[in-house]
Design a protein around this motif. Structure first.
Motif, PDB file in Angstrom:
ATOM      1  N   GLN A   1    -104.762  40.502 -17.043  1.00  0.00           N
ATOM      2  CA  GLN A   1    -105.331  41.844 -16.982  1.00  0.00           C
ATOM      3  C   GLN A   1    -106.652  41.799 -16.227  1.00  0.00           C
ATOM      4  O   GLN A   1    -107.519  40.979 -16.515  1.00  0.00           O
ATOM      5  N   ILE A   2    -106.800  42.693 -15.242  1.00  0.00           N
ATOM      6  CA  ILE A   2    -108.046  42.806 -14.484  1.00  0.00           C
ATOM      7  C   ILE A   2    -108.558  44.230 -14.621  1.00  0.00           C
ATOM      8  O   ILE A   2    -107.849  45.191 -14.318  1.00  0.00           O
ATOM      9  N   ASN A   3    -109.776  44.351 -15.112  1.00  0.00           N
ATOM     10  CA  ASN A   3    -110.413  45.654 -15.281  1.00  0.00           C
ATOM     11  C   ASN A   3    -111.401  45.868 -14.144  1.00  0.00           C
ATOM     12  O   ASN A   3    -112.270  45.029 -13.896  1.00  0.00           O
TER      13      ASN A   3
ATOM     14  N   LEU B   1    -105.550  46.901 -14.545  1.00  0.00           N
ATOM     15  CA  LEU B   1    -104.292  46.441 -13.957  1.00  0.00           C
ATOM     16  C   LEU B   1    -103.770  45.259 -14.769  1.00  0.00           C
ATOM     17  O   LEU B   1    -104.503  44.307 -15.044  1.00  0.00           O
ATOM     18  N   LEU B   2    -102.512  45.316 -15.148  1.00  0.00           N
ATOM     19  CA  LEU B   2    -101.877  44.214 -15.862  1.00  0.00           C
ATOM     20  C   LEU B   2    -100.780  43.636 -14.981  1.00  0.00           C
ATOM     21  O   LEU B   2     -99.821  44.328 -14.626  1.00  0.00           O
TER      22      LEU B   2
ATOM     23  N   VAL C   1    -100.462  49.988 -14.781  1.00  0.00           N
ATOM     24  CA  VAL C   1    -101.757  50.600 -14.462  1.00  0.00           C
ATOM     25  C   VAL C   1    -102.135  51.545 -15.584  1.00  0.00           C
ATOM     26  O   VAL C   1    -101.323  52.381 -16.002  1.00  0.00           O
ATOM     27  N   SER C   2    -103.354  51.427 -16.088  1.00  0.00           N
ATOM     28  CA  SER C   2    -103.836  52.343 -17.109  1.00  0.00           C
ATOM     29  C   SER C   2    -105.295  52.674 -16.847  1.00  0.00           C
ATOM     30  O   SER C   2    -106.029  51.893 -16.250  1.00  0.00           O
TER      31      SER C   2
END
Length: 227
Positions: free
Chosen positions: A37-39, A52-53, A69-70
């Motif tokens: 996971q990158i925030n 993004l996961l 995507v969240s």
């Protein structure tokens, strides 16, 4: 079994996204692969937090990652739209580590989304209908009163809706009018609202104009697009 390339990539990503909470390894399993996971904070003046996961399956990078995507700043539809664009980009890339490139692509996706929202807002204020066609060339088709179209073009040149090579918001100075044509009710143009549409090739662009009963106009601007 997880690939060495995936493990090495995560190690590199950890050094790039090293801020607090920027990168988290959600799963590391020999059978099911890695979940990373990158925030990220992206966009123009209005910074948006997007997560993004990436699911790197064991064959990765021979197969592209699964992507989720969240964001609390974006609607579910906007997140799905970004996800589809990233999946398309991933499928088009060569089979090599690609997560960093996809995170960079996220910035571009959000910038385009913000530009679309701004143009849609102008068209509503000026009572214009039209199409924003996104591809190798960005084309805007507008239908409405001539003074309103002139004002739209003025806004496009004077308001910061584009992004320069440094990622800073800038004005769209390269905009030019390709054609002006009078319209009549009998022309039967299928323009309703202000719709954003992407195209990948000239045949797809031609089909978009054909859908609007504007094939003749497309033929007139084609030399400018091919130059």
């Amino acid at each position: 079994m997880m690939s060495e390339a995936a493990l090495e990539e995560v190690s590199v990503l950890s050094s790039i996204y090293c801020g607090e909470g920027e990168l988290k390894v959600r799963q590391q399993d020999a059978q099911d692969g890695l979940m990373v996971q990158i925030n990220s904070s992206v966009g123009g003046e209005r910074r948006l937090d997007v997560s993004l996961l990436f699911h790197l399956h064991p064959p990765y990078p021979l197969c592209p990652p699964a992507i989720s995507v969240s964001s609390s700043s974006l609607s579910r539809t906007q997140c799905q739209d970004i996800r589809q664009k990233l999946l398309g980009q991933a499928a088009a890339l060569p089979p090599e580590p690609m997560v960093h490139r996809l995170v960079e692509r996220l910035q571009e996706c959000v910038e385009v989304m913000e530009m679309c929202e701004e143009l849609q807002r102008w068209s509503l204020q000026l009572q214009l209908t039209g199409r924003l066609l996104l591809g190798r060339c960005i084309l805007v088709i507008l239908l409405g009163a001539r003074p309103s179209i002139k004002e739209f073009c003025r806004l496009l040149k004077t308001v910061k809706v584009d992004v320069d090579s440094s990622g800073r918001k800038c004005k769209e100075r390269m905009m030019k009018v390709l054609i002006e044509s009078p319209s009549s009710p009998s022309a039967g143009h299928g323009l309703q609202g202000f719709v954003v549409k992407s195209y990948e090739s000239l045949p797809e662009l031609s089909a978009a104009f054909q859908e609007l009963n504007m094939t003749e106009i497309y033929q007139q601007i084609l030399p400018s697009l091919s130059g």
